[in-house]
Design a protein around this motif. Sequence first.
Motif, short mmCIF file in Angstrom:
data_model
loop_
_atom_site.label_atom_id
_atom_site.label_comp_id
_atom_site.label_asym_id
_atom_site.label_seq_id
_atom_site.Cartn_x
_atom_site.Cartn_y
_atom_site.Cartn_z
N CYS A 1 54.92 74.25 52.30
CA CYS A 1 56.07 75.11 51.36
C CYS A 1 54.93 75.30 50.47
CB CYS A 1 56.37 73.94 50.42
SG CYS A 1 57.64 73.72 50.49
N LYS A 2 54.96 77.02 50.03
CA LYS A 2 53.49 77.94 49.03
C LYS A 2 54.19 77.15 47.69
CE LYS A 2 53.47 81.44 51.71
NZ LYS A 2 52.56 81.49 52.40
N LEU A 3 53.00 77.14 47.18
CA LEU A 3 52.31 76.22 45.93
C LEU A 3 51.92 77.38 45.05
CD1 LEU A 3 51.47 73.02 47.03
CD2 LEU A 3 53.86 73.59 47.06
N GLY A 4 53.05 77.62 43.74
CA GLY A 4 52.09 77.82 42.52
C GLY A 4 52.08 77.36 41.31
N VAL A 5 51.96 78.21 40.44
CA VAL A 5 52.22 77.16 38.72
C VAL A 5 52.18 77.95 37.63
CG1 VAL A 5 50.46 75.88 37.03
CG2 VAL A 5 50.47 75.16 39.58
N ALA A 6 53.02 78.58 37.30
CA ALA A 6 53.81 79.49 36.03
C ALA A 6 53.39 78.46 34.59
CB ALA A 6 54.42 79.55 36.52
N THR A 7 52.28 79.15 33.66
CA THR A 7 51.53 77.75 32.78
C THR A 7 52.38 79.14 31.75
OG1 THR A 7 51.08 75.98 31.36
CG2 THR A 7 49.89 77.85 32.61
N ASN A 8 52.17 77.91 30.25
CA ASN A 8 52.65 79.14 29.26
C ASN A 8 50.96 78.50 28.44
OD1 ASN A 8 54.97 80.50 29.25
ND2 ASN A 8 56.17 79.30 27.31
N ASP A 9 50.49 78.06 29.01
CA ASP A 9 48.63 77.94 28.69
C ASP A 9 48.21 79.20 29.12
OD1 ASP A 9 46.13 76.31 27.60
OD2 ASP A 9 46.70 75.43 28.61
N TYR A 10 46.92 79.03 28.71
CA TYR A 10 45.66 80.41 29.29
C TYR A 10 45.92 79.89 31.03
CZ TYR A 10 45.06 81.04 24.20
OH TYR A 10 45.10 80.41 22.58
N GLU A 11 45.62 80.78 31.24
CA GLU A 11 45.09 80.98 33.47
C GLU A 11 44.20 80.01 33.17
OE1 GLU A 11 44.23 83.90 36.76
OE2 GLU A 11 46.27 84.57 35.11
N SER A 12 42.73 80.71 32.37
CA SER A 12 42.38 80.00 32.60
C SER A 12 41.73 78.74 32.15
CB SER A 12 40.61 80.62 32.01
OG SER A 12 40.86 80.89 30.35
N VAL A 13 42.64 77.77 31.68
CA VAL A 13 42.11 76.69 31.36
C VAL A 13 43.65 75.93 32.83
CG1 VAL A 13 43.25 74.91 29.55
CG2 VAL A 13 42.43 77.22 28.79
N GLY A 14 44.22 76.29 32.48
CA GLY A 14 45.59 75.88 33.53
C GLY A 14 44.35 76.12 34.86
N ARG A 15 43.53 76.84 35.00
CA ARG A 15 42.51 77.08 36.39
C ARG A 15 41.60 75.93 35.62
NH1 ARG A 15 42.96 80.56 40.22
NH2 ARG A 15 44.59 82.37 40.38
N ASP A 16 41.12 75.76 35.54
CA ASP A 16 40.70 74.31 35.09
C ASP A 16 40.53 73.19 35.28
OD1 ASP A 16 38.01 76.44 34.58
OD2 ASP A 16 38.40 76.28 32.02
#
Length: 229
Positions: free
Chosen positions: A118-133
């Motif tokens: 499976c390929k995996l991803g994240v789609a968040t309504n947070d800031y991308e930089s915060v999501g990466r942290d």
Amino acid sequence: MQNIRAILFDKDGTLFDFQATWGAWAQALLQEFAAGDQGRLDAMAEAIDFDLAAARFRPESAVIAGTGTEVVNLLSPVLPGVDPRWLEQRIAEAARAAPLVEAVPLRPLLQGLRDRGCKLGVATNDYESVGRDHLSDVIELFDFIAGFDSGFGAKPEPGMLLGFARACDLAPRDILMVGDSHHDLLAGQAAGMPTLGVLTGVATAADLAPVADILRPDIGHIPALLGVS
């Protein structure tokens, strides 16, 4: 679900338990902004539908599926004289240090899904930089991470989801969208993806049933849905 080749997760309330993570964060941040002014504290809590005594967001809170900009728009009217740009920056800084509580142990689950292909991803309504942290401990397991500020738009619009489909070179029907809110599941519908609603956010099963193809208590049930032991 045997044809699923990729999984796109929401972040807060899906990968991380929403109330356990963001209740304590919100209470500390509102106390900081109030600076000892109880009236201001109460007004801010009311603006974002936050129960100060319980340190929990109410189910109707716009913060649950909202963007950082939307949180600023809610708080600014009760913080006269505070620069909204500073406020947004401070909220983002505080979010990076939120006391994250995983909905289930993430590394074994995500590694098992990747081992399945499976390929995996994240789609968040947070800031991308915060999501990466927030995902730094498992970030190498994801093929795609996008936030509301990544150029795809915010959920419930399907932009982030379709961006993931393009990045994976997959049809939306082969991607499972997993989320804990109406915004997540409506975005999945709009993108043409099957949807899984989980209950580690604030919404109840009754709330999500009308918009979810499948409901499960948490993301730990995904392997069984996919037929993975």
